[in-house]
Structure formats: C-alpha cells, structure tokens
Enzyme design. Structure first.
Site, PDB file in Angstrom:
ATOM      1  N   LYS A  35       8.039  88.216 -37.604  1.00 36.06           N
ATOM      2  CA  LYS A  35       8.823  88.749 -38.708  1.00 36.06           C
ATOM      3  C   LYS A  35       9.406  90.204 -38.267  1.00 36.06           C
ATOM      4  O   LYS A  35      10.340  90.512 -38.472  1.00 36.06           O
ATOM      5  CB  LYS A  35       8.154  88.597 -39.968  1.00 36.06           C
ATOM      6  CG  LYS A  35       8.748  88.909 -41.153  1.00 36.06           C
ATOM      7  CD  LYS A  35       7.954  89.118 -42.410  1.00 36.06           C
ATOM      8  CE  LYS A  35       7.602  87.964 -43.248  1.00 36.06           C
ATOM      9  NZ  LYS A  35       6.859  88.017 -44.137  1.00 36.06           N
ATOM     10  N   LEU A 153      12.222  92.237 -59.998  1.00 38.72           N
ATOM     11  CA  LEU A 153      13.274  91.965 -59.009  1.00 38.72           C
ATOM     12  C   LEU A 153      13.610  90.353 -59.342  1.00 38.72           C
ATOM     13  O   LEU A 153      12.680  89.632 -59.427  1.00 38.72           O
ATOM     14  CB  LEU A 153      13.098  92.164 -57.806  1.00 38.72           C
ATOM     15  CG  LEU A 153      12.796  93.440 -57.291  1.00 38.72           C
ATOM     16  CD1 LEU A 153      12.646  93.608 -55.765  1.00 38.72           C
ATOM     17  CD2 LEU A 153      13.660  94.625 -57.707  1.00 38.72           C
ATOM     18  N   ARG A 154      14.890  90.046 -59.731  1.00 38.07           N
ATOM     19  CA  ARG A 154      15.169  88.509 -59.541  1.00 38.07           C
ATOM     20  C   ARG A 154      15.722  88.229 -58.325  1.00 38.07           C
ATOM     21  O   ARG A 154      16.672  89.169 -57.665  1.00 38.07           O
ATOM     22  CB  ARG A 154      16.560  88.268 -60.468  1.00 38.07           C
ATOM     23  CG  ARG A 154      16.217  88.316 -61.987  1.00 38.07           C
ATOM     24  CD  ARG A 154      17.371  88.452 -62.876  1.00 38.07           C
ATOM     25  NE  ARG A 154      17.906  89.440 -62.550  1.00 38.07           N
ATOM     26  CZ  ARG A 154      19.375  89.642 -62.831  1.00 38.07           C
ATOM     27  NH1 ARG A 154      19.972  88.894 -63.482  1.00 38.07           N
ATOM     28  NH2 ARG A 154      19.942  90.929 -62.451  1.00 38.07           N
ATOM     29  N   GLU A 155      15.457  87.090 -57.660  1.00 40.65           N
ATOM     30  CA  GLU A 155      15.888  86.603 -56.240  1.00 40.65           C
ATOM     31  C   GLU A 155      17.485  86.440 -56.560  1.00 40.65           C
ATOM     32  O   GLU A 155      17.896  85.962 -57.468  1.00 40.65           O
ATOM     33  CB  GLU A 155      15.157  85.374 -56.077  1.00 40.65           C
ATOM     34  CG  GLU A 155      13.911  85.456 -55.577  1.00 40.65           C
ATOM     35  CD  GLU A 155      13.195  84.266 -54.845  1.00 40.65           C
ATOM     36  OE1 GLU A 155      14.203  83.483 -54.190  1.00 40.65           O
ATOM     37  OE2 GLU A 155      12.132  84.142 -54.849  1.00 40.65           O
ATOM     38  N   ASN A 211       7.093  88.103 -67.777  1.00 40.98           N
ATOM     39  CA  ASN A 211       7.905  86.895 -67.048  1.00 40.98           C
ATOM     40  C   ASN A 211       7.446  85.475 -68.148  1.00 40.98           C
ATOM     41  O   ASN A 211       8.356  84.491 -68.169  1.00 40.98           O
ATOM     42  CB  ASN A 211       6.979  86.389 -65.867  1.00 40.98           C
ATOM     43  CG  ASN A 211       7.890  87.030 -64.750  1.00 40.98           C
ATOM     44  OD1 ASN A 211       9.021  87.758 -64.970  1.00 40.98           O
ATOM     45  ND2 ASN A 211       7.524  87.070 -63.411  1.00 40.98           N
ATOM     46  N   GLY A 256      18.646  74.069 -69.249  1.00 36.64           N
ATOM     47  CA  GLY A 256      19.075  73.690 -67.863  1.00 36.64           C
ATOM     48  C   GLY A 256      17.840  72.532 -67.793  1.00 36.64           C
ATOM     49  O   GLY A 256      17.304  71.964 -68.473  1.00 36.64           O
ATOM     50  N   GLY A 260      12.249  76.964 -62.443  1.00 40.23           N
ATOM     51  CA  GLY A 260      11.243  77.172 -61.345  1.00 40.23           C
ATOM     52  C   GLY A 260      11.297  78.286 -60.585  1.00 40.23           C
ATOM     53  O   GLY A 260      11.253  79.293 -61.276  1.00 40.23           O
ATOM     54  N   CYS A 263       8.119  82.675 -59.215  1.00 41.44           N
ATOM     55  CA  CYS A 263       7.496  83.633 -60.268  1.00 41.44           C
ATOM     56  C   CYS A 263       6.840  82.914 -61.606  1.00 41.44           C
ATOM     57  O   CYS A 263       5.743  83.117 -62.260  1.00 41.44           O
ATOM     58  CB  CYS A 263       8.184  84.622 -60.357  1.00 41.44           C
ATOM     59  SG  CYS A 263       8.795  85.468 -59.053  1.00 41.44           S
ATOM     60  N   LYS A 266       4.028  80.436 -61.792  1.00 45.67           N
ATOM     61  CA  LYS A 266       2.722  80.968 -61.299  1.00 45.67           C
ATOM     62  C   LYS A 266       2.529  82.025 -62.134  1.00 45.67           C
ATOM     63  O   LYS A 266       1.053  81.796 -62.637  1.00 45.67           O
ATOM     64  CB  LYS A 266       3.065  81.650 -59.602  1.00 45.67           C
ATOM     65  CG  LYS A 266       2.037  82.144 -59.219  1.00 45.67           C
ATOM     66  CD  LYS A 266       2.267  82.707 -57.724  1.00 45.67           C
ATOM     67  CE  LYS A 266       2.966  83.813 -57.421  1.00 45.67           C
ATOM     68  NZ  LYS A 266       2.526  85.202 -57.714  1.00 45.67           N
TER      69      LYS A 266
HETATM   70  C1  UGA Z   1      12.019  86.242 -62.396  1.00 49.52           C
HETATM   71  C2  UGA Z   1      12.294  87.324 -63.281  1.00 49.52           C
HETATM   72  O1  UGA Z   1      13.542  87.276 -63.779  1.00 49.52           O
HETATM   73  C3  UGA Z   1      12.239  88.612 -62.619  1.00 49.52           C
HETATM   74  O2  UGA Z   1      12.423  89.717 -63.633  1.00 49.52           O
HETATM   75  C4  UGA Z   1      10.898  88.867 -61.871  1.00 49.52           C
HETATM   76  O3  UGA Z   1      10.818  90.179 -61.220  1.00 49.52           O
HETATM   77  C5  UGA Z   1      10.784  87.768 -60.998  1.00 49.52           C
HETATM   78  O4  UGA Z   1      10.643  86.609 -61.628  1.00 49.52           O
HETATM   79  C6  UGA Z   1       9.126  87.852 -60.469  1.00 49.52           C
HETATM   80  O5  UGA Z   1       8.190  87.916 -60.972  1.00 49.52           O
HETATM   81  O6  UGA Z   1       9.154  88.495 -59.210  1.00 49.52           O
HETATM   82  P1  UGA Z   1      13.260  84.959 -60.374  1.00 49.52           P
HETATM   83  O7  UGA Z   1      11.992  83.974 -60.298  1.00 49.52           O
HETATM   84  O8  UGA Z   1      14.001  85.404 -59.025  1.00 49.52           O
HETATM   85  O9  UGA Z   1      12.871  86.214 -61.280  1.00 49.52           O
HETATM   86  O10 UGA Z   1      14.588  83.928 -60.942  1.00 49.52           O
HETATM   87  P2  UGA Z   1      15.188  83.990 -62.418  1.00 49.52           P
HETATM   88  O11 UGA Z   1      16.501  84.468 -62.312  1.00 49.52           O
HETATM   89  O12 UGA Z   1      14.381  84.601 -63.555  1.00 49.52           O
HETATM   90  O13 UGA Z   1      15.130  82.727 -62.678  1.00 49.52           O
HETATM   91  C7  UGA Z   1      13.878  81.565 -62.843  1.00 49.52           C
HETATM   92  C8  UGA Z   1      14.286  80.479 -63.182  1.00 49.52           C
HETATM   93  O14 UGA Z   1      14.717  80.132 -64.639  1.00 49.52           O
HETATM   94  C9  UGA Z   1      15.329  79.665 -62.431  1.00 49.52           C
HETATM   95  O15 UGA Z   1      14.836  78.224 -62.089  1.00 49.52           O
HETATM   96  C10 UGA Z   1      16.419  79.634 -63.320  1.00 49.52           C
HETATM   97  O16 UGA Z   1      17.366  78.431 -62.859  1.00 49.52           O
HETATM   98  C11 UGA Z   1      15.758  79.499 -64.616  1.00 49.52           C
HETATM   99  N1  UGA Z   1      16.672  79.978 -65.824  1.00 49.52           N
HETATM  100  C12 UGA Z   1      17.186  81.189 -65.895  1.00 49.52           C
HETATM  101  C13 UGA Z   1      17.171  78.888 -66.890  1.00 49.52           C
HETATM  102  O17 UGA Z   1      17.056  77.762 -66.594  1.00 49.52           O
HETATM  103  N2  UGA Z   1      17.990  79.436 -67.795  1.00 49.52           N
HETATM  104  C14 UGA Z   1      18.075  80.697 -67.964  1.00 49.52           C
HETATM  105  O18 UGA Z   1      18.866  81.150 -68.962  1.00 49.52           O
HETATM  106  C15 UGA Z   1      17.581  81.746 -66.996  1.00 49.52           C
END
Ligand code: UGA
Length: 436
Positions: A35, A153-155, A211, A256, A260, A263, A266
C-alpha cells in the site's frame, strides 16, 4: 505542525492528505508495504473522488510522505493520530480494538517530547482511557495526552466533508491539547467552522450517537415508505413535507433498500452492545438494526412480486452493487442480500456497477457482469436500480426496451418519476410510491 497519521486506510489517508493540504507536515504510516509503495507512486488503495490529485499535489509540495516505519514517524511529532481499522469482532459484534491498542504500544515506545495522541478511529466509550493506560504502562516517563477527535466523513464526499465540516469534535482531558488541536484545525477554525471541545468520553459517544441517529432517520423513512405503499401515499412527498420542518431537516430521509456500508451497520451494533453492557439499552437502535436487516432481503421479494409468476429461469438485471454511489465499497451493501435472495429463487442475475464490480467478487457469485447498463439489461425480465450512480440517472428507455425481455423498472432509489418511465412503456415500481 508535525503530524503523524497511523493507518493509511480510508480515514487516515483522507485526513492526512487534507491536513497536509492545510500546510502541515504529515507522515502517513501503514504496515502494509504494498500500500505504501503504491501511494508513493500515486496509486490509491481506495476509490475516492479527488483524492489521487490531492495526494500527488501534497507529495510534490513536500508536505506529505508515506512510510512503514512507525517509530521514526512518531519521534518528534506534535500530534500522532490513530486512524487504524476497528472492525466488528467476529462472534459478538463488539468493536475489535486490537489494531488501536497495538498502535498505542508502538507509539508509546517512540514518543519524544510532549505529544498529543489523537484517536480518530471510531472507538467505543472508554477507549481513550485504555490507550492512555497502555502508553503509560509501556513508557512511564512519556509526556503525552490522549484526545478523541472522531471523523464524520462520508465515502464519496470525504474531502469536502473534511474541508467543510459541520463541526469538529474534540474530547480532551488535558488543557495543553486544546492549543495543539486548535493549531491543527486552524484554517477551519478561522473560517468559523464550529469546534466543540468536550470530555473524551462524551466525544467518543457523540460519534456513535451521530451515526445511530442517521441510521434511525433513514430507517424511519424506509418504514414510512412501506406505509405509503399500503395506504396509497407518496414517501417523496412525505419526506419533503416533514423535512421542511427545521427541527427535522430534509437530509437522510431518502427511502431505499436499507442502509449499508462500513459505518452504520457496525456502529449501531457497537452502540447497542455498549449500552447493554452499561445496563442502559438503546431500544430504538436495536429496532433500527432489526428493521434494516430484514429490509434488504425484503427488497428481493419486492422484485419478485413485480415480476410475478415462477421466478426460476427469470433474468434480473441489477444496476449498482456498491452500498452507495461514488465508492467501490461493497461492505454490507443491500445488493448482496438482494442478489442472494433472487438466486435462491432460481433467478439468473446480470449486474453492472461503475466501480464496484471487482470488489463485489468476494461477496457475490454466479453473476454475469455486464459492460454497461444496456448490456446489463439484455434479456432481462426486470431492471433493478439498487445504487443511484449518476450513470443511471438519464437512461435511454427506448434503447433499454429493445434489449429487455419485459419493460419493467424497479427503482429502489426513486431515481425516476413513475410517469417518466411509463411514458416509454415501462412499468415503474418505486419505493414508497403507491401505484395508481
Ligand atoms: C456515514 C456517515 O454519513 C458519516 O458522517 C460518517 O463519518 C461515516 O458513516 C463513518 O462513520 O465513517 P457513509 O457510511 O460513507 O458515511 O455513507 P452515508 O452517505 O452516510 O450512507 C450510508 C448508507 O445509508 C448508504 O447505504 C446510503 O445509501 C444509505 N442512505 C443514506 C439512505 O438509504 N438514505 C438516505 O437518505 C441517506
């Protein structure tokens, strides 16, 4: 500031690179030599928009470097961030802190001068106390303090989230750390991004509560969607109606196939376990987890109901495999349960994802991978949008119709209005949109 980032995974790499971009000297450490070598040559271990360019710019500017040598990177650092993985432990689902504690031990042995050790990894309440204990045990004379600084952070949007955060949370027990943390986040602090200083345990809990709340909010929208279908209402309108109430807000109300990722699943589980251990159960979150789990496979039943009749031998085209767009991450992706259930029923599954096909190979099998959305739709009895990639937002329905067996769109992200698809002769099945 001289900053060392232990762990060059998702969080460490993004945080380290952004801190270098703020002007700090940053060394990112990882024990995975492949890496580190890849990073030195500009190869990213993950897909994150904008990250490769930012890494390269900061390497060239001499502010960012990578190494496998933890001890030399820690010596003389003002702050050492722990950003290693905290997977769920097999069996009991509790957070596996092996890597965090191992990092603490190695840091302890290398510390020189006053050092702020910052936990960025998502860790259960009390972990900071344990990290402090370990460092003191290994190196009783070390001058250090342990701070909690969770990431939000959001991915797919991680760089923007780091550079324009809603807030920065810092949990500390030693006032000397406040100045160091203010200096590290100086560009954000000067631009009036809120910085919340609190106790270490509170900070650790804020991350989980955050979260868990978001996961609960999504799950609420998902249950409202089911209710909308039952009573003849529209969840998009319900979400808009309640989201306009400032006390609720419009975000994370998109119904939706279930949440998943690495984050929410878990962290909600870890919060439930912690709460149980302290004899203070969080039942709302326990229910959120249960509802979300059932939902993913339930989406396959929705597909089967729409297709109708015998499923054996039917071809289902899946658009989007990753748990959300703009990532190649397949962890806990709803597509896994959906595809499994469809295959269990005897369906032939074709799939296309712009970034996730390679990474999906370990979690799904017997799937025909397509070149693009149109290739995916060939011979399909239904086209199912599971992840709302931009590439699926302007599909050519006429072209799809010519290759599909039946013009049926099951839109699990409500990307299209029913009328749009119907205009081209498609049957449209959304989430939480009652059919007229
Ligand atoms: C999430 C949090 O949003 C971040 O703030 C946090 O830092 C991160 O976890 C972490 O703990 O590291 P992430 O898992 O990257 O970020 O993704 P999200 O954008 O939050 O989406 C999570 C899931 O929820 C996805 O499957 C998404 O499709 C779903 N989702 C999100 C919905 O089904 N509806 C929504 O309105 C929003």
């Amino acid at each position: 500031m001289q900053i060392t980032m232990i762990g060059s995974g998702y969080v460490g790499l993004v945080s380290g690179t952004c801190l270098a971009d703020f002007g700090h000297q940053v060394i990112c450490v990882d024990n995975d030599e492949t890496k580190i070598n890849g990073l030195l040559e500009g190869r990213m271990p993950i897909y994150e928009p904008g990250l490769a360019d930012l890494v390269l710019t900061n390497i060239r500017a001499g502010r960012l470097s990578f190494t496998t040598d933890l001890a030399s990177a820690v010596k003389g650092a003002d702050a050492v961030f722990i950003a290693v993985g905290t997977p769920a432990r097999r069996g009991d689902g509790l957070t596996d802190l092996t890597y965090v504690f191992a990092a603490a031990r190695e840091i302890a042995a290398a510390i020189e001068g006053f050092t702020v050790v910052v936990t960025k990894s998502t860790v259960p309440v009390g972990t900071g106390d344990e990290v402090e204990r370990i460092i003191r045990e290994v190196n009783p004379t070390a001058d250090f303090t342990v701070v909690s600084n969770p990431e939000f952070l959001r991915e797919g949007a991680a760089i923007a989230d780091f550079k324009k955060p809603d807030r920065i949370v810092v949990g500390l027990e030693d006032e000397r750390a406040r100045e160091v943390m203010l200096e590290i986040y100086r560009p954000l602090y000067l631009n009036q991004f809120p910085m919340q200083f609190t106790s270490r345990r509170t900070s650790e809990l804020i991350k989980y509560a955050n979260n868990a709340f978001l996961a609960m909010k999504i799950t609420f929208a998902n249950e409202m969607a089911d209710l909308c279908e039952a009573v003849g209402a529209n969840v998009l309108e319900v979400a808009r109606g309640i989201g306009l109430d400032n006390r609720i807000g419009p975000k994370f109300l998109q119904a939706g196939p279930g949440y998943g990722g690495s984050c929410f699943p878990k962290d909600t589980l870890a919060l439930v376990k912690t709460a149980q251990d302290y004899d203070s159960p969080v039942r709302l979150i326990e229910t959120t987890i249960a509802v979300n789990e059932v939902r993913k496979r339930g989406m396959a039943r929705k597909v089967m109901a729409a297709v109708g009749g015998e499923m054996r031998g039917k071809t289902i085209a899946i658009l989007g495999l990753t748990f959300k767009p703009n990532t190649d991450d397949m962890r806990e992706a709803p597509s896994i349960s959906i595809i499994q259930a469809l295959q269990d029923a005897g369906c032939i599954v074709r799939a296309y994802d712009p970034e996730g096909m390679e990474s999906s190979r370990t979690s799904i099998s017997n799937v025909h991978y397509a070149r693009d959305a149109y290739d995916c739709a060939v011979g399909a009895d239904a086209l199912v949008i599971v992840t709302e990639w931009d590439a699926f937002r302007a599909l050519n329905f006429e072209r799809l119709k010519t290759v599909m067996n039946k013009p049926l769109l099951i839109d699990l992200r409500n990307v299209y209005r029913p009328e749009e698809a119907q205009r081209h002769g498609f049957t449209h099945v959304g989430v939480g949109i009652a059919s007229r």
